[in-house]
Scaffold this active site. Sequence first.
Site, PDB file in Angstrom:
ATOM      1  N   CYS A  19     -22.022  34.518   5.120  1.00 47.93           N
ATOM      2  CA  CYS A  19     -22.544  34.298   4.399  1.00 47.93           C
ATOM      3  C   CYS A  19     -21.724  35.345   4.008  1.00 47.93           C
ATOM      4  O   CYS A  19     -21.493  36.718   4.276  1.00 47.93           O
ATOM      5  CB  CYS A  19     -24.022  34.777   4.302  1.00 47.93           C
ATOM      6  N   CYS A  93     -19.578  31.899   0.049  1.00 47.23           N
ATOM      7  CA  CYS A  93     -18.994  32.974   0.002  1.00 47.23           C
ATOM      8  C   CYS A  93     -17.496  32.443  -0.538  1.00 47.23           C
ATOM      9  O   CYS A  93     -16.935  34.123  -0.327  1.00 47.23           O
ATOM     10  CB  CYS A  93     -18.847  33.954   1.487  1.00 47.23           C
ATOM     11  N   CYS A  97     -14.660  34.770   1.969  1.00 48.84           N
ATOM     12  CA  CYS A  97     -14.333  34.306   2.879  1.00 48.84           C
ATOM     13  C   CYS A  97     -13.276  33.852   4.093  1.00 48.84           C
ATOM     14  O   CYS A  97     -12.263  33.021   3.551  1.00 48.84           O
ATOM     15  CB  CYS A  97     -15.278  32.635   3.425  1.00 48.84           C
TER      16      CYS A  97
END
Length: 140
Positions: A19, A93, A97
């Site tokens: 996250c 995210c 990410c």
Amino acid sequence: MNESSAAAGSRPKRLLFVCVENSNRSQMAEAFARIHGGDKVEAYSAGSQPSGKINPKAIRTMKEIGYDLSKHRSKSLSEIPDIEFDFVATMGCGDECPFVRARRREDWNIPDPKDLPPDKFRAVRDLIENKVKEILKRRV
């Protein structure tokens, strides 16, 4: 069965939960993978922009079910092993990410609970637990 799948079957499944801050959702997911997966999993968590601390609300909420999250620490993706994971779950995210090598990946649309009141925080905790249990049932 080829050599890599034979090797994958003989080692614990490697799970990663990502996250943004690595202070709530991914930490709880890692904890639930450890609780429910036992020695059949290696669980990791990390953040795309780690906060450097675990949210005290997450610590309290996990303590309610008997897990001590205060022993965890907020980590960046650069601190996790450079391996191919069996499963990676990203949570909130988005483009933050980065790519992580994984045999399977899912984006879990789970709200960030950091500013939620205790009852809603617990609901997010329980949602994460159920999603982790689903993954473990699938044997990744």
